[in-house]
Design an enzyme around this catalytic site. Structure first.
Site, mmCIF file in Angstrom:
data_model
loop_
_atom_site.group_PDB
_atom_site.id
_atom_site.type_symbol
_atom_site.label_atom_id
_atom_site.label_comp_id
_atom_site.label_asym_id
_atom_site.label_seq_id
_atom_site.Cartn_x
_atom_site.Cartn_y
_atom_site.Cartn_z
ATOM 1 N N GLU A 85 79.267 53.439 56.153
ATOM 2 C CA GLU A 85 80.247 53.867 55.392
ATOM 3 C C GLU A 85 80.472 52.862 53.890
ATOM 4 O OE1 GLU A 85 81.773 56.741 56.698
ATOM 5 O OE2 GLU A 85 82.181 56.930 54.925
HETATM 6 C C1 LIG Z 1 72.644 51.547 62.399
HETATM 7 C C2 LIG Z 1 72.797 51.965 60.469
HETATM 8 C C3 LIG Z 1 73.118 53.527 60.604
HETATM 9 C C4 LIG Z 1 74.259 54.131 59.741
HETATM 10 N N1 LIG Z 1 74.299 55.830 59.776
HETATM 11 C C5 LIG Z 1 74.910 56.461 58.526
HETATM 12 C C6 LIG Z 1 74.558 57.723 58.820
HETATM 13 O O1 LIG Z 1 75.315 57.794 59.729
HETATM 14 N N2 LIG Z 1 74.780 58.580 57.817
HETATM 15 C C7 LIG Z 1 74.340 58.325 56.272
HETATM 16 O O2 LIG Z 1 74.627 58.771 55.156
HETATM 17 N N3 LIG Z 1 73.909 56.572 56.188
HETATM 18 C C8 LIG Z 1 73.537 55.175 57.172
HETATM 19 N N4 LIG Z 1 73.292 54.366 57.583
HETATM 20 C C9 LIG Z 1 73.227 53.862 56.151
HETATM 21 C C10 LIG Z 1 74.414 53.105 55.912
HETATM 22 O O3 LIG Z 1 75.556 53.827 55.076
HETATM 23 C C11 LIG Z 1 73.246 52.303 54.492
HETATM 24 O O4 LIG Z 1 72.169 51.508 55.100
HETATM 25 C C12 LIG Z 1 74.463 51.626 53.813
HETATM 26 O O5 LIG Z 1 75.133 52.509 52.536
HETATM 27 C C13 LIG Z 1 73.691 51.047 51.921
HETATM 28 O O6 LIG Z 1 72.511 50.747 51.765
HETATM 29 P P1 LIG Z 1 70.971 50.554 51.624
HETATM 30 O O7 LIG Z 1 70.603 50.647 53.127
HETATM 31 O O8 LIG Z 1 70.092 51.290 51.230
HETATM 32 O O9 LIG Z 1 71.174 49.054 51.165
HETATM 33 P P2 LIG Z 1 71.461 49.354 49.653
HETATM 34 O O10 LIG Z 1 72.713 50.084 48.761
HETATM 35 O O11 LIG Z 1 69.876 48.644 49.019
HETATM 36 O O12 LIG Z 1 72.111 47.813 49.069
HETATM 37 C C14 LIG Z 1 71.687 46.066 48.966
HETATM 38 C C15 LIG Z 1 72.434 45.811 49.253
HETATM 39 O O13 LIG Z 1 73.046 45.485 47.761
HETATM 40 C C16 LIG Z 1 74.467 45.681 47.723
HETATM 41 N N5 LIG Z 1 74.874 47.259 46.311
HETATM 42 C C17 LIG Z 1 73.846 48.059 46.076
HETATM 43 N N6 LIG Z 1 74.499 48.530 45.228
HETATM 44 C C18 LIG Z 1 75.312 47.821 44.526
HETATM 45 C C19 LIG Z 1 76.214 48.424 43.308
HETATM 46 N N7 LIG Z 1 75.634 49.418 42.541
HETATM 47 N N8 LIG Z 1 77.150 46.893 43.416
HETATM 48 C C20 LIG Z 1 77.052 46.282 44.353
HETATM 49 N N9 LIG Z 1 75.881 45.859 44.692
HETATM 50 C C21 LIG Z 1 75.343 46.845 45.622
HETATM 51 C C22 LIG Z 1 74.882 46.012 48.745
HETATM 52 O O14 LIG Z 1 76.341 46.120 49.177
HETATM 53 C C23 LIG Z 1 73.961 45.441 50.051
HETATM 54 O O15 LIG Z 1 74.265 44.128 50.195
HETATM 55 C C24 LIG Z 1 74.100 53.553 58.465
HETATM 56 C C25 LIG Z 1 72.783 52.081 58.557
HETATM 57 C C26 LIG Z 1 72.539 51.679 59.610
HETATM 58 C C27 LIG Z 1 71.425 49.953 59.408
#
Ligand SMILES: Cc1cc2nc3c(=O)[nH]c(=O)nc-3n(C[C@H](O)[C@H](O)[C@H](O)COP(=O)(O)OP(=O)(O)OC[C@H]3O[C@@H](n4cnc5c(N)ncnc54)[C@H](O)[C@@H]3O)c2cc1C
Length: 602
Positions: free
Chosen positions: A443
């Site tokens: 979220e």
């Molecule tokens: C158990 C679980 C349930 C989930 N449920 C859902 C769901 O129901 N629906 C759905 O759509 N998604 C869901 N997600 C996805 C979740 O919302 C994403 O994992 C999350 O938004 C982060 O994206 P990412 O994993 O690609 O990490 P990334 O976006 O790659 O981020 C990696 C790190 O970099 C940081 N970062 C990335 N971009 C920036 C920026 N521009 N500026 C500063 N820092 C940044 C982040 O804060 C993080 O620390 C779920 C994930 C998990 C693990």
């Protein structure tokens, strides 16, 4: 030891003695409720949570979910509580009765939600996301979409999800690659692969409705070209009956650190070219639609953080009262001193007090936000509506990040209180910490929340929401002084003043050449905002309790005294740490961005 969940007395205190939620029942919207019915609802929620949901916490963790022949099975123990949950109309607690809801005030629904998530968050995510999906349909759906889906979703007969994330589009939602192609009949063909979709499928429901973000062929790149579609797992015919398979295939379920009972699915939409969806909301306005839902969804995740924290705290208190270990410090030198319960050791009690003040403060913060939603829904004019909407906007990123980060911290201390047993999976504390971690990530990660606070919310409407928040805090400072809590009130006022200086420094830097340095300090600033909000809540708690101590019955007296002592501890012993963090924010370090990428490792 029988496990317990949230402290009912404290829930009542926040709802009735601080917020006076019964005042809402004087409005037309909540005229069907009174204090007695609100209390009855909370009692019912507690019964369901303790008797039916809590026993599934560990079994759900142990059993996990299964994917066999493309079908997901949830832990078997989830089926009965899910049926009871739906039968009790808990999926749409705060929504209109005509669409299957209970029509409860939002603040009261949040209190029930704390009980349910504290009992088993992985379970609660199924109805929670289902409600989020229903909320999208209720807010943006066409009359036909509402007719086809809303009641089935709000009653929990069908499940619901939120499908944003793709392998290369996490925080950067605008990078998504799912494609929607218009058909002659007004539907769209959907092709794309989503990952990490919570509650992506389950054998507790007859159908699953997926709101899916995708780009209509030829739409602009980035977030400006994203639209939102309703994509059912099984097609829903015009008369509402379930039709054919809609080419929505679960390609995997994740093995995770926590929330094992929730199916985190990879979903292939349209792998055979036969997946259809209908547009919801306007073309290319999918992100705007998601933003509409965001405040409530983020509040829901904040509530998860609190649910984990409260359960871990209650477990820790009960354990510390029973676990005998070592003598009382005052009897150490005696020949054969009796062993005492560990709650008598100052360091254990300190740990418990840290847990308690976080839990109580966060509960008050979140219920207050729920109350702001209620005020929006019952506002007498636009100015009042804007005022409370502004408070919700500014507090949302703070609450989401603070309650999940501190929730995790509380669950970690909860392990510490148990000693070695805390690390052992036979006891409940380890699972709570494992399960809680994800709340800081999904979220919108907490880093993204900090950027939202600094980049969007602080300067929103020329800073009015921030000024209004400060105005609310000043009201509690005046209350504190009136109650004779001058020292505490002065300390909160000083912290608020310093926070204002941080906001000026950071807000100014964000609009200058030091923009990257400003964003480097955004998370720390966000944490300081949370600390000050907590201090506000504790001062408010103490101011209300102070006048009630004298003449109160024994148990109430201890409760009210605890409010004042808790406030003293948080404001005099925890808040000063925050003042140091504020010094760091004001100093606006350039070290973060000065460190070259190659400097992080050889
Ligand atoms: C158990 C679980 C349930 C989930 N449920 C859902 C769901 O129901 N629906 C759905 O759509 N998604 C869901 N997600 C996805 C979740 O919302 C994403 O994992 C999350 O938004 C982060 O994206 P990412 O994993 O690609 O990490 P990334 O976006 O790659 O981020 C990696 C790190 O970099 C940081 N970062 C990335 N971009 C920036 C920026 N521009 N500026 C500063 N820092 C940044 C982040 O804060 C993080 O620390 C779920 C994930 C998990 C693990």
């Amino acid at each position: 030891m029988a496990q317990q969940i949230s402290d009912r007395r404290d829930q009542d205190y926040v709802l009735h003695e601080m917020l006076d939620v019964s005042q809402l029942t004087n409005t037309e919207k909540y005229a069907d409720f009174n204090k007695k019915t609100i209390d009855m609802v909370l009692t019912e929620a507690r019964n369901l949570a303790v008797k039916e949901i809590l026993p599934t916490q560990k079994s759900g963790d142990d059993e996990g979910v299964k994917l066999e022949n493309g079908k997901v099975s949830v832990p078997p123990s989830f089926h009965r509580p899910y049926e009871l949950f739906c039968a009790g109309e808990w999926v749409a607690m705060a929504d209109d009765p005509e669409v299957g809801g209970q029509g409860l005030p939002h603040s009261v629904a949040l209190a029930c939600g704390e009980l349910f998530t504290g009992a088993n968050c992985a379970f609660m995510m199924y109805p929670g996301l289902t409600h989020g999906c229903g909320n999208i349909i209720a807010t943006l759906g066409t009359p036909k979409q509402k007719e086809l889906y809303l009641k089935k979703v709000y009653t929990g007969e069908w499940g619901g999800t939120m499908c944003l994330t793709e392998a290369n589009a996490g925080s950067d939602v605008g990078a998504l690659e799912s494609i929607a192609t218009p058909n002659a009949d007004g539907t769209y063909n959907i092709v794309g692969n989503k990952i990490f979709i919570s509650g992506g499928d389950s054998d507790m429901v007859d159908n699953v409705i997926h709101p899916v973000l995708a780009r209509i062929e030829g739409a602009p790149a980035g977030t400006r070209g994203i639209s939102l579609f309703i994509v059912p797992k099984l097609w829903v015919n015009d008369d509402g009956s379930i039709g054919e398979d809609n080419d929505v295939v679960i390609t995997g379920v994740e093995h995770k650190m926590g929330i094992h009972g929730n199916a985190t699915c990879s979903i292939a939409f349209g792998g055979k070219g036969k997946c259809k969806g209908t547009l919801i909301g306007e073309v290319n306005k999918g992100m705007k639609a998601m933003f509409l839902m965001m405040n409530e969804a983020r509040q829901g995740v904040a509530m998860q953080g609190i649910g984990f924290a409260t359960t871990s705290y209650i477990n820790a208190v009960n354990y510390a009262k029973e676990r005998l270990q070592g003598p009382n410090l005052m009897q150490m030198l005696e020949a054969d001193p009796p062993k005492v319960a560990i709650i008598n050791h100052p360091d254990v009690r300190r740990n418990l007090l840290i847990m308690k003040t976080y839990v109580d403060g966060m509960r008050a913060m979140l219920y207050f936000m729920g109350f702001c939603f209620d005020k929006v829904h019952t506002a007498k004019d636009d100015a009042e509506k804007d005022y409370y909407n502004g408070l919700i906007e500014i507090m949302t990123p703070v609450a989401k990040a603070y309650c999940t980060d501190k929730g995790f911290e509380v669950t970690s201390i909860g392990i510490q209180v148990y000693g070695g047993y805390g690390f052992i999976e036979e006891y409940p504390q380890a699972q709570l910490m494992r399960d809680c971690k994800i709340t800081a990530i999904y979220e919108g990660t907490n880093g993204i929340q900090a950027m939202d606070l600094l980049g969007r919310k602080l300067g929103m409407k020329k800073g009015k929401p921030m000024m209004d928040l400060m105005g609310e805090i000043n009201k509690a400072i005046a209350m504190g002084k009136e109650a004779g809590l001058n020292d505490l009130a002065d300390k909160v006022a000083a912290a608020l003043g310093k926070l204002g200086e941080c906001a000026m420094t950071l807000g100014g830097a964000a609009m200058s050449e030091k923009v990257l340095d400003a964003f480097g300090s955004a998370t720390l600033f966000q944490e300081c905002c949370g600390d000050v909000v907590m201090a506000w809540m504790h001062l408010w708690r103490a101011a209300v309790a102070k006048g009630k101590i004298e003449g109160a019955k024994k148990k109430d007296k201890a409760f009210y005294e605890a409010q004042v002592i808790g406030a003293e501890f948080f404001i005099s012993h925890m808040l000063p740490v925050s003042l140091g963090k504020m010094d760091s924010v004001k100093a606006l370090t350039n070290s973060i961005m000065a460190m070259p990428v190659d400097g992080f490792s050889a």
